[in-house]
Design a protein around this motif. Structure first.
Motif, mmCIF file in Angstrom:
data_model
loop_
_atom_site.group_PDB
_atom_site.id
_atom_site.type_symbol
_atom_site.label_atom_id
_atom_site.label_comp_id
_atom_site.label_asym_id
_atom_site.label_seq_id
_atom_site.Cartn_x
_atom_site.Cartn_y
_atom_site.Cartn_z
ATOM 1 N N CYS A 1 0.825 -1.213 0.000
ATOM 2 C CA CYS A 1 0.000 0.000 0.000
ATOM 3 C C CYS A 1 0.856 1.260 0.000
ATOM 4 O O CYS A 1 0.406 2.311 -0.467
ATOM 5 N N ALA A 2 2.075 1.179 0.496
ATOM 6 C CA ALA A 2 2.924 2.361 0.615
ATOM 7 C C ALA A 2 3.382 2.874 -0.747
ATOM 8 O O ALA A 2 3.506 4.081 -0.939
ATOM 9 N N VAL A 3 3.620 1.976 -1.694
ATOM 10 C CA VAL A 3 4.111 2.399 -3.006
ATOM 11 C C VAL A 3 3.076 3.266 -3.742
ATOM 12 O O VAL A 3 3.413 4.365 -4.199
ATOM 13 N N PRO A 4 1.810 2.837 -3.901
ATOM 14 C CA PRO A 4 0.854 3.710 -4.584
ATOM 15 C C PRO A 4 0.597 5.030 -3.850
ATOM 16 O O PRO A 4 0.439 6.067 -4.477
ATOM 17 N N VAL A 5 0.589 4.980 -2.513
ATOM 18 C CA VAL A 5 0.387 6.213 -1.746
ATOM 19 C C VAL A 5 1.567 7.155 -1.965
ATOM 20 O O VAL A 5 1.392 8.362 -2.163
ATOM 21 N N SER A 6 2.774 6.623 -1.956
ATOM 22 C CA SER A 6 3.965 7.434 -2.191
ATOM 23 C C SER A 6 3.947 8.034 -3.589
ATOM 24 O O SER A 6 4.264 9.218 -3.774
ATOM 25 N N MET A 7 3.577 7.242 -4.584
ATOM 26 C CA MET A 7 3.495 7.745 -5.963
ATOM 27 C C MET A 7 2.427 8.818 -6.093
ATOM 28 O O MET A 7 2.623 9.820 -6.791
ATOM 29 N N ALA A 8 1.294 8.633 -5.430
ATOM 30 C CA ALA A 8 0.221 9.629 -5.484
ATOM 31 C C ALA A 8 0.661 10.931 -4.834
ATOM 32 O O ALA A 8 0.393 12.022 -5.363
ATOM 33 N N CYS A 9 1.349 10.845 -3.709
ATOM 34 C CA CYS A 9 1.846 12.056 -3.044
ATOM 35 C C CYS A 9 2.887 12.761 -3.907
ATOM 36 O O CYS A 9 2.902 13.988 -4.002
ATOM 37 N N ARG A 10 3.747 11.997 -4.549
ATOM 38 C CA ARG A 10 4.762 12.579 -5.429
ATOM 39 C C ARG A 10 4.110 13.271 -6.622
ATOM 40 O O ARG A 10 4.493 14.383 -6.998
ATOM 41 N N LEU A 11 3.110 12.631 -7.221
ATOM 42 C CA LEU A 11 2.399 13.236 -8.343
ATOM 43 C C LEU A 11 1.695 14.513 -7.918
ATOM 44 O O LEU A 11 1.751 15.536 -8.607
ATOM 45 N N PHE A 12 1.049 14.491 -6.757
ATOM 46 C CA PHE A 12 0.373 15.679 -6.247
ATOM 47 C C PHE A 12 1.381 16.805 -6.015
ATOM 48 O O PHE A 12 1.128 17.958 -6.386
ATOM 49 N N GLY A 13 2.518 16.493 -5.432
ATOM 50 C CA GLY A 13 3.538 17.506 -5.187
ATOM 51 C C GLY A 13 4.080 18.097 -6.471
ATOM 52 O O GLY A 13 4.272 19.312 -6.575
ATOM 53 N N ASN A 14 4.314 17.244 -7.472
ATOM 54 C CA ASN A 14 4.805 17.738 -8.757
ATOM 55 C C ASN A 14 3.779 18.637 -9.431
ATOM 56 O O ASN A 14 4.129 19.681 -9.994
ATOM 57 N N MET A 15 2.515 18.230 -9.398
ATOM 58 C CA MET A 15 1.477 19.042 -10.032
ATOM 59 C C MET A 15 1.288 20.360 -9.288
ATOM 60 O O MET A 15 1.137 21.416 -9.913
ATOM 61 N N LEU A 16 1.308 20.328 -7.968
ATOM 62 C CA LEU A 16 1.154 21.546 -7.182
ATOM 63 C C LEU A 16 2.341 22.480 -7.403
ATOM 64 O O LEU A 16 2.166 23.689 -7.595
ATOM 65 N N GLY A 17 3.539 21.929 -7.410
ATOM 66 C CA GLY A 17 4.728 22.743 -7.664
ATOM 67 C C GLY A 17 4.700 23.360 -9.049
ATOM 68 O O GLY A 17 5.042 24.532 -9.225
ATOM 69 N N GLY A 18 4.297 22.585 -10.047
ATOM 70 C CA GLY A 18 4.184 23.107 -11.407
ATOM 71 C C GLY A 18 3.160 24.221 -11.495
ATOM 72 O O GLY A 18 3.377 25.235 -12.174
ATOM 73 N N MET A 19 2.041 24.039 -10.801
ATOM 74 C CA MET A 19 0.999 25.057 -10.820
ATOM 75 C C MET A 19 1.493 26.339 -10.154
ATOM 76 O O MET A 19 1.251 27.449 -10.657
ATOM 77 N N ILE A 20 2.210 26.211 -9.053
ATOM 78 C CA ILE A 20 2.731 27.388 -8.358
ATOM 79 C C ILE A 20 3.762 28.118 -9.217
ATOM 80 O O ILE A 20 3.736 29.345 -9.340
ATOM 81 N N VAL A 21 4.653 27.366 -9.852
ATOM 82 C CA VAL A 21 5.668 27.981 -10.709
ATOM 83 C C VAL A 21 5.017 28.682 -11.898
ATOM 84 O O VAL A 21 5.370 29.820 -12.237
ATOM 85 N N MET A 22 4.046 28.020 -12.528
ATOM 86 C CA MET A 22 3.362 28.639 -13.665
ATOM 87 C C MET A 22 2.610 29.887 -13.228
ATOM 88 O O MET A 22 2.577 30.886 -13.952
ATOM 89 N N ASP A 23 2.015 29.866 -12.047
ATOM 90 C CA ASP A 23 1.303 31.042 -11.544
ATOM 91 C C ASP A 23 2.277 32.183 -11.278
ATOM 92 O O ASP A 23 1.990 33.345 -11.597
ATOM 93 N N LEU A 24 3.442 31.874 -10.710
ATOM 94 C CA LEU A 24 4.448 32.909 -10.469
ATOM 95 C C LEU A 24 4.959 33.505 -11.775
ATOM 96 O O LEU A 24 5.144 34.725 -11.883
ATOM 97 N N ILE A 25 5.205 32.652 -12.766
ATOM 98 C CA ILE A 25 5.657 33.141 -14.069
ATOM 99 C C ILE A 25 4.578 34.001 -14.708
ATOM 100 O O ILE A 25 4.857 35.069 -15.257
#
Length: 68
Positions: A11-35
């Motif tokens: 169960c830890a692997v899919p949860v870890s992947m989901a958290c990583r995907l969420f972090g990448n998408m959130l970071g991308g959204m923040i960077v795009m908003d700043l730009i």
């Protein structure tokens, strides 16, 4: 004894992947908003120009590969 550890690790692997995907998408959204906020109205034409140039170069590359 091993079964609960195996279930947790499975169960830890899919949860870890989901958290990583969420972090990448959130970071991308923040960077795009700043730009977007820093460049203002120039942002959209720059993105469109970048996409147009990328597509043009891709099509040119495909056309030259077929002739070789």
């Amino acid at each position: 004894v091993v079964f609960p550890i195996r279930v947790i690790s499975d169960c830890a692997v899919p949860v870890s992947m989901a958290c990583r995907l969420f972090g990448n998408m959130l970071g991308g959204m923040i960077v795009m908003d700043l730009i977007y906020k820093s460049l203002g109205n120039v942002f959209h034409p720059l993105i469109q120009a970048f996409i147009f140039i990328t597509l043009t170069l891709t099509f040119i590359n495909e056309a030259t590969e077929e002739q070789e």
